[in-house]
Design an enzyme around this catalytic site. Structure first.
Site, PDB file in Angstrom:
ATOM      1  CG  HIS A  44     -58.789 -38.162  -2.822  1.00 32.99           C
ATOM      2  ND1 HIS A  44     -59.705 -37.962  -1.822  1.00 32.99           N
ATOM      3  CD2 HIS A  44     -59.197 -39.305  -3.444  1.00 32.99           C
ATOM      4  CE1 HIS A  44     -60.616 -38.914  -1.837  1.00 32.99           C
ATOM      5  NE2 HIS A  44     -60.323 -39.748  -2.830  1.00 32.99           N
ATOM      6  CG  HIS A  62     -59.594 -43.158  -6.957  1.00 36.01           C
ATOM      7  ND1 HIS A  62     -59.365 -44.234  -6.123  1.00 36.01           N
ATOM      8  CD2 HIS A  62     -60.095 -42.166  -6.162  1.00 36.01           C
ATOM      9  CE1 HIS A  62     -59.703 -43.911  -4.877  1.00 36.01           C
ATOM     10  NE2 HIS A  62     -60.157 -42.660  -4.877  1.00 36.01           N
ATOM     11  CG  HIS A  83     -60.596 -43.564   0.154  1.00 36.06           C
ATOM     12  ND1 HIS A  83     -59.305 -43.768  -0.272  1.00 36.06           N
ATOM     13  CD2 HIS A  83     -61.253 -42.970  -0.881  1.00 36.06           C
ATOM     14  CE1 HIS A  83     -59.180 -43.328  -1.515  1.00 36.06           C
ATOM     15  NE2 HIS A  83     -60.345 -42.836  -1.908  1.00 36.06           N
ATOM     16  CD  GLU A 114     -66.853 -41.091  -0.228  1.00 29.70           C
ATOM     17  OE1 GLU A 114     -67.170 -40.668  -1.347  1.00 29.70           O
ATOM     18  OE2 GLU A 114     -66.226 -42.149  -0.053  1.00 29.70           O
ATOM     19  CG  ASP A 132     -62.950 -39.281  -5.517  1.00 25.84           C
ATOM     20  OD1 ASP A 132     -62.117 -40.204  -5.536  1.00 25.84           O
ATOM     21  OD2 ASP A 132     -64.003 -39.347  -4.859  1.00 25.84           O
ATOM     22  CG  ASP A 133     -63.304 -41.467  -9.257  1.00 19.72           C
ATOM     23  OD1 ASP A 133     -62.366 -42.250  -9.488  1.00 19.72           O
ATOM     24  OD2 ASP A 133     -63.988 -41.505  -8.222  1.00 19.72           O
TER      25      ASP A 133
END
Length: 330
Positions: free
Chosen positions: A13, A15, A190, A193, A270-271
């Site tokens: 996960h 991006h 996703h 969340e 994630d990021d």
């Protein structure tokens, strides 16, 4: 921390849209003659998911040549490799990248990842993502393109975006997901969340995913938690990201509840560049919070391998690397 960094890690996960450093944004903006919308020292400050996605569209739109796209992917694979990540499935949503058409964009990303892997860096694959605001027809068009072109390194389909703004979209995208399954692509989404448990239910019942990105708000529904545990549906959890958008403190994060209930959980970023985190750091945070040792982190890595969309042969190699690492510690 050094031991965690040395662990051959797997990330599911993360991006590509979060692969921009502040320096890269300044460089691309200058190259394109585009003024920054805010001071760079505040660029990664945002109020909620909506503002974040608006900024994300802006900086992704700065990538306007195949060379820039290839270099972004190449540099990101090198960045992951420096953190001890041996395999990653990188999510990218083509709608964010307004500077290039779909085919040259994804071809360039695949080329950058391929070049990095050939040089010994992280083996990065791609999950192409639908944006929640898209139509059923647009989603199916993307999947048919994936099936007809079979772009290098593309292994799966995802969906992302702000569920709180769009509402439930599972029914709309069910045909695209069914077609992706027919074509042999892995399925993730996703959910749980920006949505509550209902988003996770929809991902399971309408999209028939094998794993879920985030999924943390499933903890609000005991019946759903039991189902995730019984069906061994993996949740790819991102602690720092969740703390920036969902939970005010780590003690309120439900990863411990989910893990104790038997839900397979993995640790992800994630990021990472935007959030200023690494996978080793996120694992260290999880270990301290949950009382895990290096064997527990190795077990989480094995769960990530099990949930990956690569071949059985590739999974065997990844499992063997983790086992060899654990064996070297005894």
């Amino acid at each position: 921390m050094d031991l965690i960094k040395a662990l051959p890690k797997v990330e599911l996960h993360v991006h590509l849209e979060g692969a921009f450093s502040a320096a890269r944004i300044v460089e691309l903006a200058g190259k394109s003659g585009v003024p920054l919308p805010r001071p760079i020292d505040r660029f990664f400050e945002f109020d909620g998911l909506g503002e974040f996605l608006t900024l994300l569209d802006w900086w992704c739109g700065l990538v306007r040549t195949e060379e820039d796209a290839e270099l972004l992917a190449y540099d990101f694979a090198r960045h992951l490799s420096a953190d001890g990540i041996v395999y990653a499935e990188v999510i990218t949503n083509p709608t964010h990248w307004s500077g290039l058409p779909l085919e040259p964009l994804i071809t360039a990303f695949g080329a950058g990842f391929g070049r990095a892997h050939a040089e010994g860096h992280t083996d990065c694959r791609l999950n192409l993502s639908i944006l929640r605001g898209q139509s059923a027809e647009e989603a199916l068009e993307l999947v048919e393109w994936m099936g007809s072109r079979r772009p290098d390194r593309v292994v799966g389909l995802s969906v992302d975006g702000n569920e709180a703004a769009t509402g439930r979209t599972g029914e709309r995208f069910a045909p695209a997901y069914a077609r992706a399954h027919e074509l042999g692509f892995g399925l993730t989404a996703h959910a749980g969340e920006s949505s509550g448990p209902e988003g996770v239910w929809d991902a399971l019942d309408l999209l028939h995913v094998s794993r879920i990105d985030h999924g943390v708000r499933a903890a609000e529904d005991p019946e759903l938690v039991r189902r995730l545990a019984d069906e061994r549906v993996t949740l790819n959890i991102c602690l720092s990201s969740n703390l920036s958008l969902v939970y005010p403190a780590l003690r309120e994060h439900p990863i411990g509840l989910l893990h104790k209930a038997g839900v397979p959980v993995t640790i992800n970023t994630d990021d990472p560049l935007m959030l200023g985190v690494t996978l080793a750091g996120e694992m260290d945070m999880a270990a301290e919070h949950l009382g895990w040792d290096i064997s527990d982190l190795a077990a989480a890595t094995h769960r990530a391998v099990d949930a990956a969309f690569c071949s059985a042969e590739e999974k065997n190699r990844l499992h063997a690397a983790v086992i060899a690492f654990a064996g070297s510690l005894t």
